[in-house]
Write an enzyme that holds these catalytic residues in place. Sequence first.
Site, PDB file in Angstrom:
ATOM      1  N   LYS A 262      -2.328  -1.519  -3.773  1.00 46.50           N
ATOM      2  CA  LYS A 262      -3.153  -0.318  -3.697  1.00 46.50           C
ATOM      3  C   LYS A 262      -2.294   0.923  -3.736  1.00 46.50           C
ATOM      4  CE  LYS A 262      -6.134   1.840  -0.315  1.00 46.50           C
ATOM      5  NZ  LYS A 262      -6.664   1.738   1.014  1.00 46.50           N
TER       6      LYS A 262
ATOM      7  N   LYS B  94       1.259  10.079   5.489  1.00 44.54           N
ATOM      8  CA  LYS B  94       1.406   8.699   5.969  1.00 44.54           C
ATOM      9  C   LYS B  94       2.686   8.038   5.464  1.00 44.54           C
ATOM     10  CE  LYS B  94      -3.615   8.152   6.569  1.00 44.54           C
ATOM     11  NZ  LYS B  94      -4.764   7.221   6.509  1.00 44.54           N
TER      12      LYS B  94
ATOM     13  N   ARG C 245     -10.785   9.959   1.756  1.00 41.89           N
ATOM     14  CA  ARG C 245     -10.652  10.680   3.026  1.00 41.89           C
ATOM     15  C   ARG C 245     -11.797  11.675   3.206  1.00 41.89           C
ATOM     16  NH1 ARG C 245      -4.031  11.278   2.887  1.00 41.89           N
ATOM     17  NH2 ARG C 245      -3.637   9.032   2.924  1.00 41.89           N
TER      18      ARG C 245
ATOM     19  N   LYS D 113       0.857  -1.178   0.000  1.00 37.75           N
ATOM     20  CA  LYS D 113       0.000   0.000   0.000  1.00 37.75           C
ATOM     21  C   LYS D 113       0.895   1.230   0.000  1.00 37.75           C
ATOM     22  CE  LYS D 113      -3.552   2.474   2.527  1.00 37.75           C
ATOM     23  NZ  LYS D 113      -4.506   2.454   3.647  1.00 37.75           N
TER      24      LYS D 113
ATOM     25  N   GLU E  21       7.577  -6.697   1.295  1.00 29.14           N
ATOM     26  CA  GLU E  21       6.364  -6.507   2.100  1.00 29.14           C
ATOM     27  C   GLU E  21       5.435  -7.719   1.950  1.00 29.14           C
ATOM     28  OE1 GLU E  21       5.005  -4.610   4.243  1.00 29.14           O
ATOM     29  OE2 GLU E  21       6.089  -2.719   4.263  1.00 29.14           O
TER      30      GLU E  21
HETATM   31  C1  PBG Z   1      -6.926   3.750   5.435  1.00 31.82           C
HETATM   32  C2  PBG Z   1      -7.480   3.442   4.085  1.00 31.82           C
HETATM   33  C3  PBG Z   1      -7.380   4.303   2.999  1.00 31.82           C
HETATM   34  C4  PBG Z   1      -8.051   3.699   1.949  1.00 31.82           C
HETATM   35  C5  PBG Z   1      -8.533   2.478   2.392  1.00 31.82           C
HETATM   36  N1  PBG Z   1      -8.152   2.315   3.740  1.00 31.82           N
HETATM   37  C6  PBG Z   1      -6.830   5.668   2.871  1.00 31.82           C
HETATM   38  C7  PBG Z   1      -5.588   6.033   3.526  1.00 31.82           C
HETATM   39  O1  PBG Z   1      -4.674   5.217   3.691  1.00 31.82           O
HETATM   40  O2  PBG Z   1      -5.508   7.195   3.885  1.00 31.82           O
HETATM   41  C8  PBG Z   1      -8.182   4.326   0.589  1.00 31.82           C
HETATM   42  C9  PBG Z   1      -9.210   3.793  -0.296  1.00 31.82           C
HETATM   43  C10 PBG Z   1      -9.554   4.691  -1.432  1.00 31.82           C
HETATM   44  O3  PBG Z   1      -8.912   5.740  -1.665  1.00 31.82           O
HETATM   45  O4  PBG Z   1     -10.499   4.346  -2.144  1.00 31.82           O
HETATM   46  N2  PBG Z   1      -6.790   2.755   6.337  1.00 31.82           N
END
Ligand code: PBG
Length: 346
Positions: free
Chosen positions: A270, A239, A226, A216, A255
């Site tokens: 992702k 992050k 968000r 990720k 990972e």
């Molecule tokens: C956070 C999380 C995120 C998404 C899924 N779980 C966003 C982030 O890491 O800030 C993003 C999913 C999307 O953008 O559709 N745990």
Amino acid sequence: MTRERSPLHPDPATKADMAAILGGRRMRRNRRTDWSRRMVRENTLTVDDLIWPIFIVAGSDLAEPVASMPGVERHSVDRAVKQAERAARLGIPAIALFPYTDPARRDESGSEALNPENLVCAACRAIKAAVPEVGLVTDVALDPYTSHGHDGLLAGEEIVNDATVDVLVLQALLQAEAGADIIAPSDMMDGRVGAIRQALDAKGFTNVQIMSYAAKYASAFYGPFRDAIGTSKTLIGDKRTYQMDPANGDEALREAELDVAEGADMIMVKPGMPYLDVLWRLKEAFGLPTFAYQVSGEYAMIQAAARNNWIDGERAMLESLTGFKRAGADGILTYFAPAVAEILKR
Ligand code: PBG
């Protein structure tokens, strides 16, 4: 009389020249007709490839549009059940739940994550009772619940790893108790997959699957998500100390290797489209069920361009999803899931 030769306008090849060059090899032959294109097609998108992310909000009979994700709404639990029923009708195998937590319930430590009555747990129970045949994926991370919007516990400037994992384990157990079928840790803390697996097994949840967000990335494409869960304004900093650097590919293999060793049943990459190479590499390396998350920003871009008539939205949607299949995905988390399922049905 000889014509003057220019490198920009060379003499047209004669039929004999072309025949010699091609040697009978004509790639276009297979593309001539619809039946032939279908016959030689290598990858096919089906409804079985879809996981549908759904946003939950408190209240009843509520559907709040998410401005930056046209066509996506936050649903109260009763309405989320209706969406799950729709998924079942359409044949979508699984849905993934993400909560919009009332800001009054957010705090430094994300304690609402450990409330057995929180939105995700309530939605799990309601959906499992109404539509047990639809798979339920729950997100393990603290960001919907923390006042600072981070996925873990903040100590000074640092997101602390091991103390966060302790909380994530408890969060995962609550979700499993509430009926989650697949626990999907998206937090990117080290060691969380192993810790969650051990705890699930110890509590008798040996059949609960783990889909790890193995690779990720710290991405700009999460913006609309968000907005949907209400962390855009509250997130302090970024992050990058736990999510991956978009420049790295080899690191994704490491990972994933760790998550697989720790017991992940399936892995995910992702965001999706900018990371198709990573998807391909992970699928090749591990041969595990491997998923792509077509994230909110990818969805928003296609929708925005389509709504301006700059692209054909339906074709762009199908093409983007087919691209994931070609790159090795066994399935795709996508906000387009119900729309695609409708199209595939007709
Ligand atoms: C956070 C999380 C995120 C998404 C899924 N779980 C966003 C982030 O890491 O800030 C993003 C999913 C999307 O953008 O559709 N745990």
